[in-house]
Design a protein around this motif. Structure first.
Motif, mmCIF file in Angstrom:
data_model
loop_
_atom_site.group_PDB
_atom_site.id
_atom_site.type_symbol
_atom_site.label_atom_id
_atom_site.label_comp_id
_atom_site.label_asym_id
_atom_site.label_seq_id
_atom_site.Cartn_x
_atom_site.Cartn_y
_atom_site.Cartn_z
ATOM 1 N N LEU A 140 0.811 -1.220 0.000
ATOM 2 C CA LEU A 140 0.000 0.000 0.000
ATOM 3 C C LEU A 140 0.843 1.269 0.000
ATOM 4 N N GLY A 141 2.166 1.103 0.133
ATOM 5 C CA GLY A 141 3.040 2.274 0.145
ATOM 6 C C GLY A 141 3.011 3.006 1.468
ATOM 7 N N GLY A 142 2.614 2.309 2.520
ATOM 8 C CA GLY A 142 2.529 2.950 3.831
ATOM 9 C C GLY A 142 3.406 2.254 4.850
ATOM 10 N N HIS A 143 3.226 2.644 6.077
ATOM 11 C CA HIS A 143 3.988 2.076 7.181
ATOM 12 C C HIS A 143 3.092 1.159 8.007
ATOM 13 N N VAL A 144 3.708 0.293 8.761
ATOM 14 C CA VAL A 144 2.963 -0.536 9.710
ATOM 15 C C VAL A 144 2.426 0.408 10.783
ATOM 16 N N PRO A 145 1.119 0.360 11.045
ATOM 17 C CA PRO A 145 0.557 1.272 12.058
ATOM 18 C C PRO A 145 1.221 1.092 13.426
ATOM 19 N N LEU B 160 1.166 1.185 17.628
ATOM 20 C CA LEU B 160 0.187 0.689 18.602
ATOM 21 C C LEU B 160 -0.875 1.754 18.864
ATOM 22 N N GLY B 161 -0.485 2.998 18.966
ATOM 23 C CA GLY B 161 -1.445 4.083 19.186
ATOM 24 C C GLY B 161 -2.448 4.196 18.051
ATOM 25 N N GLU B 162 -1.971 4.050 16.808
ATOM 26 C CA GLU B 162 -2.883 4.097 15.654
ATOM 27 C C GLU B 162 -3.854 2.914 15.675
ATOM 28 N N VAL B 163 -3.364 1.754 16.062
ATOM 29 C CA VAL B 163 -4.223 0.570 16.156
ATOM 30 C C VAL B 163 -5.289 0.803 17.235
ATOM 31 N N GLU B 164 -4.883 1.332 18.364
ATOM 32 C CA GLU B 164 -5.845 1.606 19.449
ATOM 33 C C GLU B 164 -6.906 2.604 19.004
ATOM 34 N N ARG B 165 -6.512 3.652 18.307
ATOM 35 C CA ARG B 165 -7.491 4.634 17.812
ATOM 36 C C ARG B 165 -8.458 4.003 16.819
ATOM 37 N N ASP B 166 -7.951 3.123 15.943
ATOM 38 C CA ASP B 166 -8.825 2.454 14.976
ATOM 39 C C ASP B 166 -9.842 1.553 15.690
ATOM 40 N N ILE B 167 -9.407 0.836 16.706
ATOM 41 C CA ILE B 167 -10.328 -0.015 17.465
ATOM 42 C C ILE B 167 -11.383 0.838 18.164
ATOM 43 N N GLU B 168 -10.964 1.948 18.761
ATOM 44 C CA GLU B 168 -11.918 2.856 19.409
ATOM 45 C C GLU B 168 -12.930 3.383 18.397
ATOM 46 N N THR B 169 -12.464 3.781 17.225
ATOM 47 C CA THR B 169 -13.354 4.280 16.176
ATOM 48 C C THR B 169 -14.342 3.198 15.753
ATOM 49 N N ALA B 170 -13.852 1.993 15.582
ATOM 50 C CA ALA B 170 -14.720 0.880 15.162
ATOM 51 C C ALA B 170 -15.819 0.618 16.175
ATOM 52 N N HIS B 171 -15.511 0.754 17.450
ATOM 53 C CA HIS B 171 -16.507 0.477 18.493
ATOM 54 C C HIS B 171 -17.633 1.504 18.519
ATOM 55 N N HIS B 172 -17.447 2.628 17.859
ATOM 56 C CA HIS B 172 -18.511 3.641 17.774
ATOM 57 C C HIS B 172 -19.422 3.419 16.567
ATOM 58 N N ASP B 173 -19.091 2.457 15.729
ATOM 59 C CA ASP B 173 -19.893 2.135 14.544
ATOM 60 C C ASP B 173 -20.480 0.738 14.754
ATOM 61 N N ARG B 174 -21.773 0.668 15.053
ATOM 62 C CA ARG B 174 -22.407 -0.618 15.387
ATOM 63 C C ARG B 174 -22.348 -1.622 14.238
ATOM 64 N N ARG B 175 -22.106 -1.143 13.009
ATOM 65 C CA ARG B 175 -22.039 -2.051 11.858
ATOM 66 C C ARG B 175 -20.650 -2.642 11.660
#
Length: 169
Positions: free
Chosen positions: A32-37, A39-54
């Protein structure tokens, strides 16, 4: 060998496991031309996901309990009756062993009673990812390059086909 996976919902506590999986799969992020996320980025993504019931984030474990991958998907997105797989990631040292196919098939079976189709995204220029979904019976659905392409598979036949099948029985 038992060819099933255990799906474990991701919580913030399990963020280090997902982060470790990402670190063990650097080729995906290089593609993808990016970096491995981080731990902080992973935690933010999990938090974001938990706010979307789908949205659902799950870790995939083999029958011996080893972490082999993760899946990130949404139900009823983009339309009601859809299941959209945003990312099915298998650890690099476990790729080529059939775990991606097992995970996709288990998701299809789990959601077949309530969903009409599965959509799968392939990020970036990833012929291997496209070929994976095509081998599982998914068909090219939408070109949204350079970011991604979409593949789709019907889980239930259209109502008219079901009626015709029953009439012919």
């Amino acid at each position: 060998m038992n060819r099933t996976l255990s799906f474990t919902p991701l919580t913030l506590i399990s963020a280090p496991l997902l982060h470790g999986l990402y670190q063990d799969t650097p080729g995906y992020f290089q593609l993808l031309g990016g970096h491995v996320p981080t731990l902080g980025e992973v935690e933010r993504d999990i938090e974001t996901a938990h706010h979307d019931r789908r949205r659902h984030l799950e870790l995939l474990h083999d029958p011996q309990g080893r972490l082999v991958g993760s899946v990130d998907y949404k139900t009823d997105y983009p339309d009601p009756g859809d299941l959209t797989i945003n990312l099915l990631l298998i650890r690099e040292d476990q790729q080529g062993r059939g775990w991606g196919k097992v995970a996709a098939r288990q998701l299809e079976r789990r959601y077949a009673p309530s969903k009409r189709r599965v959509l799968a995204s392939v990020l970036g220029d990833n012929p291997r990812g496209a070929h994976f979904w095509e081998r599982l019976g998914y068909r090219f659905a939408l070109d949204a390059r350079p970011a991604m392409t979409w593949y789709a598979k019907e889980l239930t036949p259209p109502a008219s086909r079901r009626t015709n099948l029953l009439a012919g029985a």
